[in-house]
Scaffold this active site. Sequence first.
Site, PDB file in Angstrom:
ATOM      1  N   THR A 144     -21.648 -11.513 -16.610  1.00  0.00           N
ATOM      2  CA  THR A 144     -23.148 -12.236 -16.447  1.00  0.00           C
ATOM      3  C   THR A 144     -23.913 -11.524 -16.371  1.00  0.00           C
ATOM      4  O   THR A 144     -23.795 -10.229 -15.909  1.00  0.00           O
ATOM      5  CB  THR A 144     -22.734 -12.402 -15.032  1.00  0.00           C
ATOM      6  OG1 THR A 144     -21.933 -13.372 -14.745  1.00  0.00           O
ATOM      7  CG2 THR A 144     -23.806 -13.013 -14.359  1.00  0.00           C
ATOM      8  N   SER A 198       1.073  -0.943   0.543  1.00  0.00           N
ATOM      9  CA  SER A 198       0.219  -0.070   0.016  1.00  0.00           C
ATOM     10  C   SER A 198       0.478   1.339   0.029  1.00  0.00           C
ATOM     11  O   SER A 198       1.537   1.421   1.043  1.00  0.00           O
ATOM     12  CB  SER A 198      -1.286  -0.063   1.312  1.00  0.00           C
ATOM     13  OG  SER A 198      -1.900   1.257   1.466  1.00  0.00           O
ATOM     14  N   LYS A 213     -26.476  -9.896 -13.787  1.00  0.00           N
ATOM     15  CA  LYS A 213     -25.378  -8.989 -12.652  1.00  0.00           C
ATOM     16  C   LYS A 213     -25.067  -7.008 -12.898  1.00  0.00           C
ATOM     17  O   LYS A 213     -25.338  -6.883 -12.226  1.00  0.00           O
ATOM     18  CB  LYS A 213     -23.554  -9.575 -12.332  1.00  0.00           C
ATOM     19  CG  LYS A 213     -23.367  -9.058 -11.669  1.00  0.00           C
ATOM     20  CD  LYS A 213     -22.352  -9.593 -10.585  1.00  0.00           C
ATOM     21  CE  LYS A 213     -21.340  -9.142  -9.157  1.00  0.00           C
ATOM     22  NZ  LYS A 213     -19.605 -10.032  -9.913  1.00  0.00           N
ATOM     23  N   LYS A 226     -13.218  -3.693   2.891  1.00  0.00           N
ATOM     24  CA  LYS A 226     -14.690  -2.572   2.651  1.00  0.00           C
ATOM     25  C   LYS A 226     -15.850  -3.149   3.318  1.00  0.00           C
ATOM     26  O   LYS A 226     -17.028  -2.216   4.202  1.00  0.00           O
ATOM     27  CB  LYS A 226     -14.340  -2.245   1.500  1.00  0.00           C
ATOM     28  CG  LYS A 226     -12.712  -1.310   0.878  1.00  0.00           C
ATOM     29  CD  LYS A 226     -13.419  -0.838  -0.377  1.00  0.00           C
ATOM     30  CE  LYS A 226     -11.524  -0.176  -0.714  1.00  0.00           C
ATOM     31  NZ  LYS A 226     -11.279  -0.079  -1.895  1.00  0.00           N
ATOM     32  N   SER A 278      -0.184   4.121   0.647  1.00  0.00           N
ATOM     33  CA  SER A 278      -1.425   5.077   1.470  1.00  0.00           C
ATOM     34  C   SER A 278       0.187   5.807   2.809  1.00  0.00           C
ATOM     35  O   SER A 278      -0.293   6.665   2.792  1.00  0.00           O
ATOM     36  CB  SER A 278      -2.664   4.520   2.614  1.00  0.00           C
ATOM     37  OG  SER A 278      -3.454   4.153   1.512  1.00  0.00           O
ATOM     38  N   GLY A 284     -17.922  -4.446  -7.481  1.00  0.00           N
ATOM     39  CA  GLY A 284     -18.388  -3.150  -6.016  1.00  0.00           C
ATOM     40  C   GLY A 284     -17.256  -2.287  -6.852  1.00  0.00           C
ATOM     41  O   GLY A 284     -17.738  -1.068  -6.011  1.00  0.00           O
ATOM     42  N   ASN A 341     -20.986  -6.412 -18.640  1.00  0.00           N
ATOM     43  CA  ASN A 341     -21.304  -6.980 -17.933  1.00  0.00           C
ATOM     44  C   ASN A 341     -20.792  -8.787 -18.579  1.00  0.00           C
ATOM     45  O   ASN A 341     -21.672  -8.854 -18.958  1.00  0.00           O
ATOM     46  CB  ASN A 341     -21.666  -7.460 -16.770  1.00  0.00           C
ATOM     47  CG  ASN A 341     -20.458  -8.011 -15.732  1.00  0.00           C
ATOM     48  OD1 ASN A 341     -18.978  -7.591 -15.428  1.00  0.00           O
ATOM     49  ND2 ASN A 341     -21.249  -8.955 -15.034  1.00  0.00           N
TER      50      ASN A 341
END
Length: 271
Positions: A155, A17, A158, A68, A19, A132, A153
């Site tokens: 699928t 990361s 979805k 998340k 961050s 997501g 997509n």
Amino acid sequence: MSNTDKYAVLGNPIEHSMSPLLHEFFAQKTGQELCYGRILVEAGTFEKTVRDFFKNGGRGCNVTVPCKLDAYKLADSLSDYAKAAGAVNTLKVMEDGSIYGDNTDGRGLVYDLKRLSCPLTDASILIIGAGGAAKGILLPILNESPKEIVIANRTVAKAQSLASLYPGKVKGCGFDELDCSFDLIINASSSSLSGELPPVKDEIIEKAQAVYDLMYSKTAQTTFTQKASSLNVPKVSDGFGMLIGQAILSFELWRGVKPDFDTAIKKFRPC
């Protein structure tokens, strides 16, 4: 050091990361005194890890995969963006001790798209992928008043399910149904992580004014942005600016000051 406000990024894996580098740079540039670290979260320990961190002087944290959804459940209150995304990437301890959850990913994307002068208002936008990442960027993009948003997509159900959250404003379909041109194409799938291309026809990509991949690479090129560049799309970018943008918004939420976007971009990606 014990009186210094503590912040951290939580996830698994976490050693990669950026961050801490970003937030330490923001603190230096805005005159804020804080320390920022990385915390590896073992499976099933997210809530305890966060509460222990806050108990020991933590004031806020960033949350990355796969935590998340856990952060969403943990928060006592949520921003509209977190509610729309169904996920939280930023937690803050409020004055009353409660935990506030926000999602700055989508606004970080819009921040970068505007910096790059990509079409948004009245634009026809294609989003590739219906997971997501796609869900997290929809509300901030809709706030910019595009002409249409199409989610494609593999699928189809979805994509249609995600589109149904915004009836009349977003359409979901399969890749084989794409037969028109788009001003902006956003790759919100994970295809670039595995070096694969999403099944979008070349003639659709080459008509776009701008292509943006939410994934980012040290080389500033992902598999998808390389493809778009080879088709001479005028504006092509990976998601590094989105990373900077979402971090700036987290820092602003915690500290009440907003670091400069361009200064950070030049620092961490000078090319």
